[in-house]
Design a protein around this motif. Structure first.
Motif, PDB file in Angstrom:
ATOM      1  N   HIS A 230       5.152 -25.252 -21.460  1.00  0.00           N
ATOM      2  CA  HIS A 230       6.136 -25.888 -22.320  1.00  0.00           C
ATOM      3  C   HIS A 230       5.463 -26.622 -23.480  1.00  0.00           C
ATOM      4  O   HIS A 230       5.889 -26.535 -24.640  1.00  0.00           O
ATOM      5  N   CYS A 231       4.390 -27.361 -23.176  1.00  0.00           N
ATOM      6  CA  CYS A 231       3.686 -28.132 -24.193  1.00  0.00           C
ATOM      7  C   CYS A 231       3.023 -27.214 -25.220  1.00  0.00           C
ATOM      8  O   CYS A 231       3.046 -27.479 -26.428  1.00  0.00           O
ATOM      9  N   THR A 232       2.453 -26.115 -24.737  1.00  0.00           N
ATOM     10  CA  THR A 232       1.825 -25.151 -25.640  1.00  0.00           C
ATOM     11  C   THR A 232       2.847 -24.539 -26.581  1.00  0.00           C
ATOM     12  O   THR A 232       2.602 -24.394 -27.792  1.00  0.00           O
ATOM     13  N   LEU A 233       4.009 -24.174 -26.055  1.00  0.00           N
ATOM     14  CA  LEU A 233       5.070 -23.630 -26.903  1.00  0.00           C
ATOM     15  C   LEU A 233       5.470 -24.631 -27.977  1.00  0.00           C
ATOM     16  O   LEU A 233       5.650 -24.268 -29.150  1.00  0.00           O
ATOM     17  N   ALA A 234       5.598 -25.902 -27.619  1.00  0.00           N
ATOM     18  CA  ALA A 234       5.971 -26.923 -28.597  1.00  0.00           C
ATOM     19  C   ALA A 234       4.914 -27.070 -29.683  1.00  0.00           C
ATOM     20  O   ALA A 234       5.236 -27.197 -30.871  1.00  0.00           O
ATOM     21  N   ALA A 235       3.633 -27.041 -29.284  1.00  0.00           N
ATOM     22  CA  ALA A 235       2.555 -27.204 -30.256  1.00  0.00           C
ATOM     23  C   ALA A 235       2.526 -26.042 -31.249  1.00  0.00           C
ATOM     24  O   ALA A 235       2.381 -26.243 -32.465  1.00  0.00           O
ATOM     25  N   TRP A 246      13.326 -23.090 -29.738  1.00  0.00           N
ATOM     26  CA  TRP A 246      13.660 -21.665 -29.676  1.00  0.00           C
ATOM     27  C   TRP A 246      13.142 -20.909 -30.893  1.00  0.00           C
ATOM     28  O   TRP A 246      12.882 -19.701 -30.815  1.00  0.00           O
ATOM     29  N   LYS A 247      12.963 -21.603 -32.026  1.00  0.00           N
ATOM     30  CA  LYS A 247      12.494 -20.917 -33.236  1.00  0.00           C
ATOM     31  C   LYS A 247      11.044 -20.472 -33.098  1.00  0.00           C
ATOM     32  O   LYS A 247      10.619 -19.521 -33.766  1.00  0.00           O
ATOM     33  N   GLY A 248      10.282 -21.141 -32.250  1.00  0.00           N
ATOM     34  CA  GLY A 248       8.940 -20.653 -31.935  1.00  0.00           C
ATOM     35  C   GLY A 248       8.972 -19.592 -30.862  1.00  0.00           C
ATOM     36  O   GLY A 248       8.223 -18.617 -30.914  1.00  0.00           O
ATOM     37  N   ALA A 249       9.868 -19.773 -29.886  1.00  0.00           N
ATOM     38  CA  ALA A 249       9.919 -18.845 -28.754  1.00  0.00           C
ATOM     39  C   ALA A 249      10.316 -17.435 -29.163  1.00  0.00           C
ATOM     40  O   ALA A 249       9.958 -16.470 -28.473  1.00  0.00           O
ATOM     41  N   VAL A 250      11.030 -17.275 -30.250  1.00  0.00           N
ATOM     42  CA  VAL A 250      11.452 -15.933 -30.661  1.00  0.00           C
ATOM     43  C   VAL A 250      10.340 -15.178 -31.392  1.00  0.00           C
ATOM     44  O   VAL A 250      10.485 -13.991 -31.678  1.00  0.00           O
ATOM     45  N   ASP A 289       9.801 -16.100 -12.412  1.00  0.00           N
ATOM     46  CA  ASP A 289      10.648 -16.822 -13.357  1.00  0.00           C
ATOM     47  C   ASP A 289      10.232 -16.620 -14.808  1.00  0.00           C
ATOM     48  O   ASP A 289      10.860 -17.169 -15.704  1.00  0.00           O
ATOM     49  N   SER A 290       9.178 -15.862 -15.064  1.00  0.00           N
ATOM     50  CA  SER A 290       8.638 -15.767 -16.417  1.00  0.00           C
ATOM     51  C   SER A 290       9.653 -15.225 -17.418  1.00  0.00           C
ATOM     52  O   SER A 290       9.871 -15.810 -18.473  1.00  0.00           O
ATOM     53  N   SER A 291      10.297 -14.113 -17.094  1.00  0.00           N
ATOM     54  CA  SER A 291      11.227 -13.520 -18.055  1.00  0.00           C
ATOM     55  C   SER A 291      12.428 -14.422 -18.278  1.00  0.00           C
ATOM     56  O   SER A 291      12.907 -14.575 -19.414  1.00  0.00           O
ATOM     57  N   ARG A 292      12.925 -15.070 -17.226  1.00  0.00           N
ATOM     58  CA  ARG A 292      14.064 -15.968 -17.386  1.00  0.00           C
ATOM     59  C   ARG A 292      13.682 -17.197 -18.205  1.00  0.00           C
ATOM     60  O   ARG A 292      14.483 -17.723 -18.977  1.00  0.00           O
ATOM     61  N   GLN A 293      12.448 -17.654 -18.031  1.00  0.00           N
ATOM     62  CA  GLN A 293      11.979 -18.809 -18.783  1.00  0.00           C
ATOM     63  C   GLN A 293      11.978 -18.500 -20.279  1.00  0.00           C
ATOM     64  O   GLN A 293      12.450 -19.304 -21.096  1.00  0.00           O
ATOM     65  N   TRP A 294      11.476 -17.313 -20.641  1.00  0.00           N
ATOM     66  CA  TRP A 294      11.470 -16.940 -22.048  1.00  0.00           C
ATOM     67  C   TRP A 294      12.888 -16.685 -22.556  1.00  0.00           C
ATOM     68  O   TRP A 294      13.229 -17.079 -23.669  1.00  0.00           O
ATOM     69  N   GLU A 295      13.704 -16.056 -21.745  1.00  0.00           N
ATOM     70  CA  GLU A 295      15.077 -15.769 -22.170  1.00  0.00           C
ATOM     71  C   GLU A 295      15.823 -17.060 -22.516  1.00  0.00           C
ATOM     72  O   GLU A 295      16.503 -17.145 -23.535  1.00  0.00           O
ATOM     73  N   LYS A 296      15.666 -18.075 -21.672  1.00  0.00           N
ATOM     74  CA  LYS A 296      16.323 -19.348 -21.939  1.00  0.00           C
ATOM     75  C   LYS A 296      15.745 -20.003 -23.187  1.00  0.00           C
ATOM     76  O   LYS A 296      16.478 -20.541 -24.025  1.00  0.00           O
ATOM     77  N   SER A 297      14.424 -19.970 -23.338  1.00  0.00           N
ATOM     78  CA  SER A 297      13.780 -20.635 -24.461  1.00  0.00           C
ATOM     79  C   SER A 297      14.125 -19.997 -25.801  1.00  0.00           C
ATOM     80  O   SER A 297      14.011 -20.643 -26.838  1.00  0.00           O
ATOM     81  N   MET A 298      14.529 -18.732 -25.787  1.00  0.00           N
ATOM     82  CA  MET A 298      14.850 -18.034 -27.032  1.00  0.00           C
ATOM     83  C   MET A 298      16.330 -18.124 -27.394  1.00  0.00           C
ATOM     84  O   MET A 298      16.771 -17.506 -28.350  1.00  0.00           O
ATOM     85  N   ASN A 299      17.089 -18.915 -26.659  1.00  0.00           N
ATOM     86  CA  ASN A 299      18.520 -19.049 -26.907  1.00  0.00           C
ATOM     87  C   ASN A 299      18.764 -19.931 -28.133  1.00  0.00           C
ATOM     88  O   ASN A 299      18.421 -21.118 -28.122  1.00  0.00           O
ATOM     89  N   PRO A 300      19.374 -19.407 -29.201  1.00  0.00           N
ATOM     90  CA  PRO A 300      19.606 -20.209 -30.417  1.00  0.00           C
ATOM     91  C   PRO A 300      20.514 -21.411 -30.196  1.00  0.00           C
ATOM     92  O   PRO A 300      20.567 -22.307 -31.049  1.00  0.00           O
TER      93      PRO A 300
END
Length: 406
Positions: A230-235, A246-250, A289-300
């Motif tokens: 989570h922290c890496t995605l935010a950075a 989500w703008k980074g996750a996509v 849970d990896s795919s679900r984690q990304w799916e949620k994080s990419m939700n606009p």
């Protein structure tokens, strides 16, 4: 009579997770709230809504929590201590800087229990995302205990229970807040993994408890796994110029780098604690849970921000924390933590004028350089071989990232 649970902290974990599972298990709830304004809001309204998203289907439902009491830990300390004195269980969901106040408050509650002859146990569930919470809270509890009888009561009757909290919680959307101004958004993850050996009384009934052995390893796996991710995605997201996560996750590039850092952390956890992939599934929720984690994080529609996830960067850059900890573990076990080192470098760029920790970090780097910051805040010294390797690797990433911004 219903058993009594005191919830210390009324944020996303307190209201969105512990409040939910304890309420539906039939406990009488008392929230101890830091903010006087939030305390009064919770009293006046008498209920709050959890906008709860299914982790399995993504569907949302509304859950109403009512019938609770609420006291302010700043202005109503006597009432807070009395609530603790009567409780069967307490849950703690706070940031590290609140440990002193909360420990002192629990200490006052213990003194009242002794004074009133309360013989039932009090198990305190530490639902936090930092190391050493049980030891920190105990230290501050002891500062309030004055007699040998009170200190014996702490040892015999009070359990300080480490837990793992996985239920996600985000800021409620404007539409949710228009419907309920104290609403909270959360997932529906039902389980509470605990260090069962630390309980002084019975495990709380009606809650889906998961008893874990080797708990320190599982706690570390959660911090080095999910929290690193989570922290890496935010950075990465902020460095790319975005505030909403989500703008980074996509962005495929960011996802690939975050996943690579996560694979390095999984290696570190397994090597450091002798864990298998099955062990990791219990605590770090890696594979399934990896795919679900990304799916949620990419939700606009997700309102989560980099400012919340990367908040207090000085704490998150400490030596045993979610980034430097697994990076050093990789080096101890013969693996180069290339992508975790890049995450550390990116966190050295994190900025937020409303975050005192971020302001201090940036001011120190501006005055002394990032190399000095890595020594001061991450504890990385050139006198220890692996620390020196990591420091040089992070410095290389930082210089490359700095050049890319020119």
């Amino acid at each position: 009579m219903a058993k009594k649970a005191v919830l210390i902290g009324a944020g996303k974990i307190g209201r969105g997770f512990l409040g939910d599972i304890l309420y539906h298990a039939g406990y009488e709830l008392t929230f101890l709230v830091h903010s006087p304004v939030q305390t009064q809001q919770m009293r006046d309204q008498g209920y709050y809504t959890i906008f709860q998203t299914s982790e399995a289907t993504g569907e949302m439902r509304k859950v109403r929590i009512d019938g609770y009491a609420a006291y302010c830990t700043v202005t109503e300390q006597e009432q807070c201590a009395e609530a603790i004195a009567q409780a069967d269980y307490a849950t703690v969901h706070i940031y590290p800087n609140a440990c002193a106040d909360v420990g002192h408050l629990i200490g006052e509650g213990i003194r009242l229990r002794v004074k009133n002859g309360v013989q039932k146990t009090l198990d305190v569930l530490m639902c936090v995302n930092f190391f050493g919470s049980d030891e920190m809270i105990k230290k501050f509890i002891l500062e309030r205990l004055e007699t040998e009888e009170e200190r014996a009561y702490l040892e015999e009757k009070v359990g300080l229970i480490r837990t793992l909290t996985y239920r996600g919680g985000n800021g409620a959307t404007p539409e949710m807040l228009a419907e309920d101004p104290i609403a909270v958004a959360a997932s529906d993850y039902p389980y509470l993994p605990v260090d069962a050996e630390a309980f002084r009384g019975e495990l709380p009934e009606g809650i889906q408890i998961r008893k874990l052995d080797r708990f320190t390893g599982h706690l570390t796996a959660k911090l080095w796994g999910i929290n690193l991710w989570h922290c890496t995605l935010a950075a990465y997201t902020q460095f790319a110029g975005h505030e909403l996560l989500w703008k980074g996750a996509v962005q495929p590039y960011i996802r690939s780098c975050v996943d690579a850092a996560r694979r390095e952390s999984d290696f570190a956890i397994k090597a450091e604690f002798g864990f298998t992939d099955e062990d990791l599934k219990l605590s770090a929720r890696t594979q399934e849970d990896s795919s679900r984690q990304w799916e949620k994080s990419m939700n606009p529609e997700d309102t989560d921000t980099v400012y919340r996830v990367a908040a207090d960067p000085i704490r998150k850059l400490q030596k045993q924390e979610r980034l430097v900890g697994p990076a050093l573990a990789c080096l101890r076990h013969g693996k180069l933590p290339y992508f975790i080192a890049r995450s550390i470098a990116l966190m050295c760029f994190f900025h937020n004028d409303a975050d005192a920790s971020a302001v201090e970090l940036q001011e120190y780097i501006a005055a002394n350089g990032v190399g000095a910051a890595l020594e001061k805040y991450c504890g990385l010294s050139d006198t220890q071989e692996q620390e020196a390797q990591l420091r040089q690797l992070v410095l290389g990433h930082y210089r490359e990232l700095l050049a890319s911004k020119a």
